[in-house]
Design an enzyme around this catalytic site. Structure first.
Site, PDB file in Angstrom:
ATOM      1  N   ASP A   1      39.114  36.813  42.537  1.00 40.69           N
ATOM      2  CA  ASP A   1      38.080  36.864  41.340  1.00 40.69           C
ATOM      3  C   ASP A   1      38.933  36.559  39.991  1.00 40.69           C
ATOM      4  O   ASP A   1      40.142  36.660  39.909  1.00 40.69           O
ATOM      5  CB  ASP A   1      37.877  38.206  41.260  1.00 40.69           C
ATOM      6  N   HIS A   2      37.868  35.971  39.363  1.00 45.42           N
ATOM      7  CA  HIS A   2      38.363  35.621  37.688  1.00 45.42           C
ATOM      8  C   HIS A   2      39.535  34.563  37.719  1.00 45.42           C
ATOM      9  O   HIS A   2      40.418  35.006  37.101  1.00 45.42           O
ATOM     10  CB  HIS A   2      38.715  36.734  37.038  1.00 45.42           C
TER      11      HIS A   2
ATOM     12  N   GLU B   1      32.316  30.554  43.557  1.00 47.93           N
ATOM     13  CA  GLU B   1      31.426  31.181  42.674  1.00 47.93           C
ATOM     14  C   GLU B   1      31.790  30.921  41.174  1.00 47.93           C
ATOM     15  O   GLU B   1      32.964  30.748  40.942  1.00 47.93           O
ATOM     16  CB  GLU B   1      31.254  32.657  42.881  1.00 47.93           C
TER      17      GLU B   1
ATOM     18  N   LYS C   1      30.631  48.549  31.474  1.00 39.33           N
ATOM     19  CA  LYS C   1      31.391  48.861  32.851  1.00 39.33           C
ATOM     20  C   LYS C   1      31.243  50.171  32.944  1.00 39.33           C
ATOM     21  O   LYS C   1      31.132  51.315  32.249  1.00 39.33           O
ATOM     22  CB  LYS C   1      33.005  48.860  32.364  1.00 39.33           C
TER      23      LYS C   1
ATOM     24  N   HIS D   1      27.977  40.443  38.171  1.00 38.66           N
ATOM     25  CA  HIS D   1      29.210  40.921  37.907  1.00 38.66           C
ATOM     26  C   HIS D   1      28.948  42.220  37.059  1.00 38.66           C
ATOM     27  O   HIS D   1      27.926  42.661  36.593  1.00 38.66           O
ATOM     28  CB  HIS D   1      30.182  39.737  37.159  1.00 38.66           C
TER      29      HIS D   1
END
Length: 425
Positions: free
Chosen positions: A86-87, A197, A239, A272
């Site tokens: 991820d990221h 992605e 978040k 996300h």
């Protein structure tokens, strides 16, 4: 597509998928149980962690992979498993995660996005465009174009629209294409399947339909193996809390974004910061007709703290005090609005109320307004400092290892709700 075995992850393609982040390495049995309870056709990504999270938790890509896969195997999971690196921001990020066996590579060029682009006047956009036009060689090919989506929405790619897109995303598109080329070269040597992605969601301002179209079109023309795109959607996706915004307006917007994904790809729309966004899940599932990916990360850590609250009250109080002390520093890289002033100090709360204030998730309120307590955000943002603390980190792990059934149950309950809401398409 390679077949799943007990040692390797695979690409999941256009199947609906759900990413289970795990910052400690003990959550996968609960994730597997949630998958079993919810049923449906959603495919799991058990190994998932960003480079930023690995750095904060002092875990390696190989550790993340091994913890998740061993947890899945020991829990009797026999289905396919994806693995999300991820990221990713640099070629080195790609190298270490590819070597560990990750198959789903999330590119994050957010550092190249001009976060103020939507606020520029027309004159400022033209001035900025002159400075960055070399990063947008595609500009002339879009100006004057008009698109009619299957939803009936029309997209006019005017000069100003294309200039603003170039200013906002031109450098980011170049960065993403460069990283995609590196991923392709790495996997040609590894002889392994992969998928990409693209994340452009970590921005203050929503991704317009025109920007979505240009970004995806350029990525596909650049031969990026794009399976999923994460735009910055309207509303607020903070978040640890539910979606903040008008869910009906969001669904209309999602319908248009999904129409672009169908027109150009098809590829999946990705959400996300997907943890706890229950009120928007049915809209996402309907709009995409099941062609979606949802990424969660910190919520498994928060459920770990629920186990601590139930089995070691003194430790949980220490975590809350520590989190409040660290919050203003640690929240810098997160999109959150909670403040310490909004939440009572732990000393004023009994243990039942303490869990509710700092960890509660579900609220009986109208759809789209199910905001959970700000205390949850405080604990979410301070996970890195807490887990790497010489005393708190080992103590949390000890509680989880002593009470695996509790951890499995709270995770299964939590994520089954997520998955069941996403099965509504």
């Amino acid at each position: 597509m390679p077949e799943q075995n007990k040692h390797h992850c695979v690409t999941l393609g256009l199947a609906p998928s759900f990413g289970f982040g795990d910052r400690i390495g003990l959550a996968t049995p609960g994730h597997v149980e949630a998958m079993k309870r919810a049923g449906g056709s959603i495919e799991p990504i058990f190994p998932q962690q960003s480079i930023r999270e690995m750095t904060r938790t002092k875990r390696t890509a190989t550790q993340v992979m091994c913890d998740a896969m061993n947890g899945a195997i020991s829990s009797g999971w026999t289905g396919r498993i994806g693995a999300d690196a991820d990221h990713l921001k640099t070629p080195d990020d790609v190298n270490v995660t590819a070597e560990a066996g990750f198959t789903f590579f999330t590119l994050d060029p957010s550092g190249e996005v001009d976060q103020k682009a939507d606020d520029y006047s027309e004159a400022q956009v033209k001035e900025k465009f002159e400075q960055v036009k070399n990063s947008a060689p595609w500009y002339d090919s879009y100006v004057g174009k008009s698109l009619q989506l299957s939803t009936g929405t029309k997209i006019d790619l005017t000069e100003e629209v294309c200039m603003r897109a170039a200013v906002k995303y031109g450098a980011a598109i170049q960065k993403a294409l460069s990283l995609a080329d590196h991923i392709r070269n790495v996997h040609e040597k590894l002889l392994r399947e992969y998928e990409i992605e693209l994340s452009v969601d970590e921005t203050d301002q929503p991704t317009t339909l025109a920007e979505h179209y240009i970004i995806a079109d350029q990525c596909l023309k650049g031969e990026m193996k794009l399976v999923s795109l994460a735009p910055r959607f309207i509303g607020e996706l903070e978040k640890g809390v539910d979606y903040k915004g008008d869910v009906d307006a969001l669904e209309s917007s999602l319908n248009d974004h999904a129409a672009i994904a169908e027109l150009l790809g098809p590829y999946k729309l990705s959400l996300h910061s997907g943890s706890d966004k229950i009120s928007m899940y049915p809209a996402l599932a309907r709009a995409t007709k099941g062609r979606f990916h949802v990424k969660t990360a910190g919520t498994s850590y928060l459920e770990a703290l629920r186990v601590v609250a139930r089995h070691d009250e003194a430790l949980f109080r220490s975590i809350v005090r520590f989190g409040r002390e660290r919050y203003d520093t640690d929240k810098a890289t997160y999109h959150v609005s909670a403040t310490n002033a909004e939440v009572p100090d732990e000393s004023d709360l009994n243990v039942t109320k303490l869990e509710q204030v700092y960890l509660e998730r579900w609220c009986d309120v109208p759809q789209g307004k199910g905001f959970t307590e700000p205390g949850r955000q405080i604990l979410h943002c301070t996970f890195g400092s807490t887990l790497t603390d010489a005393d708190l980190g080992p103590a949390i792990r000890s509680v989880l290892e002593s009470h695996p059934d509790t951890y499995k149950e709270v995770l299964a309950d939590h994520f089954a709700r997520h998955l069941e809401a996403l099965n509504e398409y």
